[in-house]
Design a protein around this motif. Structure first.
Motif, short mmCIF file in Angstrom:
data_model
loop_
_atom_site.label_atom_id
_atom_site.label_comp_id
_atom_site.label_asym_id
_atom_site.label_seq_id
_atom_site.Cartn_x
_atom_site.Cartn_y
_atom_site.Cartn_z
N ARG A 94 18.62 -27.85 4.72
CA ARG A 94 19.31 -26.82 3.95
C ARG A 94 20.09 -25.95 4.92
O ARG A 94 19.73 -25.83 6.09
CB ARG A 94 18.31 -25.96 3.16
CG ARG A 94 17.59 -26.73 2.07
CD ARG A 94 16.59 -25.84 1.34
NE ARG A 94 17.24 -24.72 0.66
CZ ARG A 94 17.78 -24.79 -0.55
NH1 ARG A 94 17.76 -25.94 -1.21
NH2 ARG A 94 18.33 -23.74 -1.11
N ILE A 95 21.15 -25.37 4.43
CA ILE A 95 21.98 -24.50 5.25
C ILE A 95 22.05 -23.13 4.61
O ILE A 95 22.11 -23.01 3.38
CB ILE A 95 23.39 -25.10 5.43
CG1 ILE A 95 24.16 -24.35 6.50
CG2 ILE A 95 24.16 -25.15 4.14
CD1 ILE A 95 25.39 -25.09 6.98
N LYS A 96 21.99 -22.10 5.42
CA LYS A 96 21.97 -20.74 4.90
C LYS A 96 23.39 -20.23 4.69
O LYS A 96 24.19 -20.20 5.62
CB LYS A 96 21.22 -19.81 5.85
CG LYS A 96 21.10 -18.38 5.35
CD LYS A 96 20.33 -17.51 6.32
CE LYS A 96 20.23 -16.08 5.81
NZ LYS A 96 19.48 -15.21 6.76
N ALA A 97 23.68 -19.82 3.48
CA ALA A 97 24.98 -19.24 3.17
C ALA A 97 24.92 -17.73 3.42
O ALA A 97 24.05 -17.04 2.90
CB ALA A 97 25.36 -19.52 1.72
N VAL A 98 25.85 -17.23 4.22
CA VAL A 98 25.89 -15.80 4.54
C VAL A 98 26.83 -15.10 3.56
O VAL A 98 27.94 -15.56 3.31
CB VAL A 98 26.39 -15.59 5.98
CG1 VAL A 98 26.40 -14.10 6.34
CG2 VAL A 98 25.52 -16.37 6.96
N ASP A 99 26.38 -13.98 2.99
CA ASP A 99 27.22 -13.27 2.02
C ASP A 99 28.43 -12.67 2.72
O ASP A 99 28.46 -12.48 3.94
CB ASP A 99 26.41 -12.18 1.31
CG ASP A 99 25.89 -11.12 2.28
OD1 ASP A 99 26.68 -10.27 2.70
OD2 ASP A 99 24.69 -11.18 2.62
N PHE A 100 29.45 -12.35 1.93
CA PHE A 100 30.72 -11.89 2.48
C PHE A 100 30.56 -10.64 3.35
O PHE A 100 31.20 -10.50 4.38
CB PHE A 100 31.71 -11.59 1.35
CG PHE A 100 32.29 -12.82 0.70
CD1 PHE A 100 31.77 -14.08 0.96
CD2 PHE A 100 33.35 -12.71 -0.18
CE1 PHE A 100 32.30 -15.21 0.36
CE2 PHE A 100 33.90 -13.83 -0.78
CZ PHE A 100 33.36 -15.08 -0.51
N GLU A 101 29.71 -9.73 2.93
CA GLU A 101 29.56 -8.46 3.64
C GLU A 101 29.05 -8.65 5.06
O GLU A 101 29.45 -7.92 5.97
CB GLU A 101 28.60 -7.55 2.87
CG GLU A 101 28.42 -6.18 3.52
CD GLU A 101 27.46 -5.29 2.74
OE1 GLU A 101 27.16 -4.18 3.23
OE2 GLU A 101 27.02 -5.70 1.65
#
Length: 204
Positions: A94-101
């Motif tokens: 799995r890969i961690k998606a970083v939020d825009f902020e």
């Protein structure tokens, strides 16, 4: 497996052809030392190139594809046999998606696009794939990937840049010969990238 930053493996630095700016820079140097501007021979990525034979893309792509798939026979993910035995062995990731902020790379990419447009750079982009047979949650990256695509395309009044976009989340649309493992282009993948770049810049 360690957490990966999507921008490290998906968005390549653009191919920057600084022909116009470079010529202008060297002309200024030439004039500053008192040389006749008319005698200046501008540097160019495009002009005065020796004639080259046409690249046999069809043959190269077929041989590259066959070679990659011939070395990925012990799994259904399209992963090189040795890499699969050493690192995968039936596992998924799995890969961690970083939020825009908190996405530093996205902020940096936006600044890069402003710089490229400000200097009118003739840039071309490559969007690298990740292997959706291994990563089970690639759709989580869609918001940031779509934002990158929007930045490249540009808003109203901004220059739209071209991009060779290989990123997909659907296993049915993924070409198993593109990568050697879960994130690095194979010989076949690099042939596709090289062909796209050469076609974009009309290189022979």
């Amino acid at each position: 497996m360690r957490t990966l930053s999507p921008f490290h493996y998906i968005v390549f630095s653009p191919v920057l052809f600084l022909d116009k700016k470079q010529n202008s820079y060297y002309k200024k140097i030439n004039n500053s030392v008192g040389n006749d501007a008319g005698s200046f021979a501008p540097l160019s990525f495009y002009n005065n190139q020796p004639a080259a034979l046409p690249v046999p893309w069809d043959t190269m792509l077929q041989k590259g594809r066959d070679s990659v798939l011939a070395r990925a026979t012990n799994n259904s993910m399209g992963i090189n046999n040795e890499y699969y035995n050493a690192h995968i062995k039936g596992k998924n990731g799995r890969i961690k998606a970083v939020d825009f902020e908190h996405n530093t790379e996205l902020k940096d990419f936006r600044m890069l696009m402003k710089l490229i447009r400000a200097y009118e750079v003739d840039a071309y982009f490559v969007m690298q794939p990740l292997n959706p047979h291994y990563y089970t949650n690639l759709k989580d990256l869609n918001p940031v990937i779509d934002e990158v695509r929007k930045e490249i395309k540009g808003g109203r009044g901004e220059r739209a840049y071209d991009c060779a976009d290989f990123f997909v989340t659907d296993t049915a649309r993924y070409d198993k010969a593109l990568l050697t493992d879960v994130m690095h282009f194979s010989e076949y993948g690099w042939h596709l990238v090289n062909r796209a770049v050469m076609n974009h810049y009309a290189l022979k």
